[in-house]
Design a protein around this motif. Structure first.
Motif, PDB file in Angstrom:
ATOM      1  N   ALA A 211       0.825  -1.204   0.000  1.00  4.89           N
ATOM      2  CA  ALA A 211       0.000   0.000   0.000  1.00  4.89           C
ATOM      3  C   ALA A 211       0.860   1.256   0.000  1.00  4.89           C
ATOM      4  CB  ALA A 211      -0.935  -0.004   1.208  1.00  4.89           C
ATOM      5  N   ALA A 212       2.007   1.196   0.693  1.00  4.55           N
ATOM      6  CA  ALA A 212       2.917   2.358   0.697  1.00  4.55           C
ATOM      7  C   ALA A 212       3.453   2.588  -0.712  1.00  4.55           C
ATOM      8  CB  ALA A 212       4.058   2.129   1.677  1.00  4.55           C
ATOM      9  N   GLY A 213       3.744   1.489  -1.428  1.00 12.49           N
ATOM     10  CA  GLY A 213       4.228   1.608  -2.800  1.00 12.49           C
ATOM     11  C   GLY A 213       3.179   2.234  -3.710  1.00 12.49           C
TER      12      GLY A 213
ATOM     13  N   MET B 147      16.025  -1.487  -4.014  1.00 10.36           N
ATOM     14  CA  MET B 147      14.869  -2.038  -4.725  1.00 10.36           C
ATOM     15  C   MET B 147      13.933  -0.932  -5.201  1.00 10.36           C
ATOM     16  SD  MET B 147      12.593  -3.574  -1.633  1.00 10.36           S
ATOM     17  CE  MET B 147      11.193  -3.714  -2.728  1.00 10.36           C
ATOM     18  N   GLU B 148      14.420   0.291  -5.167  1.00  8.85           N
ATOM     19  CA  GLU B 148      13.678   1.444  -5.689  1.00  8.85           C
ATOM     20  C   GLU B 148      12.310   1.620  -5.029  1.00  8.85           C
ATOM     21  OE1 GLU B 148      13.835   0.529  -9.915  1.00  8.85           O
ATOM     22  OE2 GLU B 148      15.597   1.788 -10.123  1.00  8.85           O
ATOM     23  N   CYS B 149      12.252   1.415  -3.708  1.00 11.57           N
ATOM     24  CA  CYS B 149      10.963   1.565  -3.021  1.00 11.57           C
ATOM     25  C   CYS B 149      10.651   3.034  -2.793  1.00 11.57           C
ATOM     26  CB  CYS B 149      10.954   0.803  -1.693  1.00 11.57           C
ATOM     27  SG  CYS B 149      11.961   1.533  -0.395  1.00 11.57           S
ATOM     28  N   SER B 150      11.701   3.887  -2.814  1.00  9.26           N
ATOM     29  CA  SER B 150      11.587   5.337  -2.684  1.00  9.26           C
ATOM     30  C   SER B 150      11.300   5.821  -1.266  1.00  9.26           C
ATOM     31  CB  SER B 150      10.555   5.925  -3.647  1.00  9.26           C
ATOM     32  OG  SER B 150       9.251   5.794  -3.129  1.00  9.26           O
ATOM     33  N   ALA B 151      11.487   4.945  -0.279  1.00 12.70           N
ATOM     34  CA  ALA B 151      11.320   5.377   1.119  1.00 12.70           C
ATOM     35  C   ALA B 151      12.277   6.521   1.435  1.00 12.70           C
ATOM     36  CB  ALA B 151      11.553   4.211   2.070  1.00 12.70           C
TER      37      ALA B 151
ATOM     38  N   GLN C 160      15.498  16.898  -0.409  1.00  8.98           N
ATOM     39  CA  GLN C 160      15.387  16.336  -1.771  1.00  8.98           C
ATOM     40  C   GLN C 160      16.742  16.041  -2.411  1.00  8.98           C
ATOM     41  OE1 GLN C 160      12.826  19.363  -1.641  1.00  8.98           O
ATOM     42  NE2 GLN C 160      11.797  17.690  -0.579  1.00  8.98           N
ATOM     43  N   ALA C 161      17.619  15.466  -1.611  1.00  8.60           N
ATOM     44  CA  ALA C 161      18.936  15.112  -2.145  1.00  8.60           C
ATOM     45  C   ALA C 161      18.912  13.759  -2.848  1.00  8.60           C
ATOM     46  CB  ALA C 161      19.966  15.092  -1.010  1.00  8.60           C
ATOM     47  N   LEU C 162      17.791  13.038  -2.707  1.00  8.95           N
ATOM     48  CA  LEU C 162      17.708  11.691  -3.289  1.00  8.95           C
ATOM     49  C   LEU C 162      16.682  11.657  -4.397  1.00  8.95           C
ATOM     50  CD1 LEU C 162      17.942   9.859   0.067  1.00  8.95           C
ATOM     51  CD2 LEU C 162      19.339   9.238  -1.897  1.00  8.95           C
ATOM     52  N   ARG C 163      17.013  10.899  -5.421  1.00  9.61           N
ATOM     53  CA  ARG C 163      16.119  10.758  -6.557  1.00  9.61           C
ATOM     54  C   ARG C 163      16.092   9.297  -6.941  1.00  9.61           C
ATOM     55  NH1 ARG C 163      14.160  15.030  -9.310  1.00  9.61           N
ATOM     56  NH2 ARG C 163      15.316  16.637  -8.240  1.00  9.61           N
ATOM     57  N   VAL C 164      14.908   8.778  -7.174  1.00 15.31           N
ATOM     58  CA  VAL C 164      14.817   7.391  -7.638  1.00 15.31           C
ATOM     59  C   VAL C 164      13.529   7.238  -8.434  1.00 15.31           C
ATOM     60  CG1 VAL C 164      13.702   6.570  -5.509  1.00 15.31           C
ATOM     61  CG2 VAL C 164      14.949   4.961  -6.916  1.00 15.31           C
ATOM     62  N   GLU C 165      13.627   6.487  -9.506  1.00 16.90           N
ATOM     63  CA  GLU C 165      12.445   6.195 -10.314  1.00 16.90           C
ATOM     64  C   GLU C 165      11.723   5.050  -9.603  1.00 16.90           C
ATOM     65  OE1 GLU C 165      12.258   4.691 -14.594  1.00 16.90           O
ATOM     66  OE2 GLU C 165      13.514   6.488 -14.705  1.00 16.90           O
ATOM     67  N   ALA C 166      10.706   5.410  -8.832  1.00 15.91           N
ATOM     68  CA  ALA C 166      10.101   4.404  -7.963  1.00 15.91           C
ATOM     69  C   ALA C 166       9.106   3.543  -8.726  1.00 15.91           C
ATOM     70  CB  ALA C 166       9.386   5.082  -6.808  1.00 15.91           C
ATOM     71  N   GLY C 167       8.904   2.354  -8.216  1.00 15.00           N
ATOM     72  CA  GLY C 167       7.894   1.493  -8.823  1.00 15.00           C
ATOM     73  C   GLY C 167       7.987   0.106  -8.234  1.00 15.00           C
TER      74      GLY C 167
END
Lengths: 382, 92
Positions: A131-133, B54-58, B66-73
């Motif tokens: 859900a967070a994703g 794993m690109e979770c973007s936590a 905003q020093a971090l950037r990731v294409e989340a998915g």
């Protein structure tokens, strides 16, 4: 609950529901006390709060098992809102979770003898991490739920414990800024919560890591199986019928002639891709799940060939048929293995894309070539 | 063996980027990361295990500057197929 203010500073929480936009029955209704796990009520500064049982019943566990097998998945939910565990007061910790009943059960079952407030977000019955994703376990929902349950009146402190795996959806600093509550990231596993609380809300580094132990890998197998078993059965039927159409015997004789082995080969591919890949995940060669699936498919096919003489001693598979399945079983197993990325806890979107773009053409080519070999073996070279 | 160190996915594919110039060394990324991608050196975050990501973007969601950037998915075949076909669908 008419004192709920509209969301301030719209730029920062653009999606948060204001009173006018919100559907009262879905957002602001307190949780029903007519749920099986509610065992009473606890008084708080905002009135009575439903108290939940701290131990799970056989019925709770049965529900989890059924859901693991994809039964009753969409109705395995709890009402979102504030609950009490034990006899919490204004100084008790607040723990946030999702309204997927399995997530909720793991939380309340992990804290025997403790007094806490549980704040359940409406994630549409999806677990915290997924859900967070998707963003439903998110900053906006947490904000709305804090306001709607009047948490600032229920507790005198200003800390909420949010599971670490909720962090992809929740901006902790945004919550602090807009509600005054400091988000403390709880451990990955609910079972680490007692230790986490006893250490003054501090997590050991190991509590912050998401592993993928055997039990967890296997728990996800039934759901994966239920998603592909039907299609595999159709494939089996297809091969039985096609086998029956050739071979120069009666339909039934011809059907069993090559069809029986086809059924066993497809079964081998199904087991290799959906059971053996998760089971042997860390020990299979290759990082890509498609490669792991290819290996399990290859080995179970060779095993099947080795024992096929025992299964049907009357018939030994022909060389072309053997080549056909040598191509098709690993291809199918590779595809099924690759699908397990969605269940795993460590695959990235970029990695899965990378692997799919390379593996799918090979799987399709091997599968098609194998099928052509099989058709040739059935209709032209008999 | 410590939890999480056992599994590694495909190398050199993740989209995670850290701008150390912006980093204030608050350590939130290290705290929320489930795969020990970061460490803190001399008051700055550093990516020490990029291929664990794993690109979770936590981290990116919670970085205060905003020093971090990731294409989340989601790292999930069904989700990616649905995305390629432009349709809505279930993943997990």
């Amino acid at each position: 609950m008419k004192t709920v203010p509209p969301v301030a500073e719209k730029g920062l929480l653009p999606l948060a529901l204001t009173m006018a936009e919100a559907k009262p029955e879905t957002v602001f209704k307190p949780p029903s006390t007519d749920q099986d796990f509610v065992v009473g009520k606890v008084a708080s500064a905002v009135g009575q709060v439903a108290r939940v049982a701290a131990s799970l019943t056989g019925q709770d566990r049965m529900g989890s098992w059924l859901v693991r097998c994809n039964i009753g998945r969409m109705s395995f939910v709890v009402d979102p809102g504030l609950y009490a565990l034990g006899s919490p007061n204004s100084g008790s910790p607040v723990l946030v979770t999702a309204n997927y009943k399995m997530s909720f059960d793991q939380l309340r079952g992990a804290l025997p003898g403790r007094d806490c407030w549980l704040l359940v977000l409406d994630t549409k019955g999806i677990n915290v991490w997924c859900a967070a994703g998707k963003g439903t376990f998110g900053t906006v929902e947490l904000y709305d739920r804090i306001i709607a349950s009047r948490l600032t009146e229920v507790v005198s402190h200003r800390k909420i414990i949010v599971p670490q795996l909720g962090a992809p959806g929740v901006n902790g600093l945004g919550i602090k800024k807009h509600t005054g509550f400091q988000v403390v990231w709880g451990p990955v596993l609910a079972s680490d919560l007692p230790a986490f609380l006893d250490r003054g809300m501090k997590a050991e580094p190991a509590m912050r890591c998401k592993g993928f132990p055997l039990a967890e890998r296997m728990a996800l197998v039934p759901v994966e199986l239920t998603q592909v078993v039907g299609k595999t059965c159709l494939l089996m039927l297809f091969f039985l019928i096609f086998s029956g159409l050739g071979g120069g015997h009666s339909f039934w004789e011809a059907s069993l002639d090559m069809g029986l082995f086809a059924v066993l080969a497809l079964l081998a591919a199904l087991v290799s891709g959906t059971v053996l890949v998760p089971l042997m995940l860390p020990w299979l060669s290759g990082r890509a799940f498609s490669i792991k699936g290819m290996w399990t498919g290859l080995f179970s096919y060779l095993f099947l060939v080795a024992i096929s003489g025992l299964v049907s001693p009357a018939r030994i598979i022909g060389p072309l048929e053997a080549v056909a399945w040598l191509l098709m079983v690993p291809a199918l197993s590779s595809w099924l293995g690759m699908n397990y990325t969605g269940a795993s806890t460590y695959t990235s979107r970029s990695g899965v894309r990378h692997e799919m773009l390379r593996a799918i053409p090979v799987q399709a080519a091997a599968g098609s070539a194998g099928f052509l070999c099989w058709l040739a073996a059935r209709f032209w070279l008999t | 063996m410590k939890r999480g160190g056992f599994f590694r996915y495909i190398d050199n594919v993740v989209t995670l980027e850290l701008d150390q110039g912006l980093c204030t060394g608050c350590g939130i990324c290290q705290e929320v990361c489930p795969h020990q991608v970061f460490s803190l050196d001399h008051g700055k975050a550093r990516i020490v295990a990029r291929d664990n990501c794993m690109e979770c973007s936590a981290c990116a969601r919670n970085c205060p500057v905003q020093a971090l950037r990731v294409e989340a998915g989601e790292g999930c075949v069904r989700a990616i197929i649905n995305e390629l076909l432009g349709r809505e669908g279930e993943c997990c």
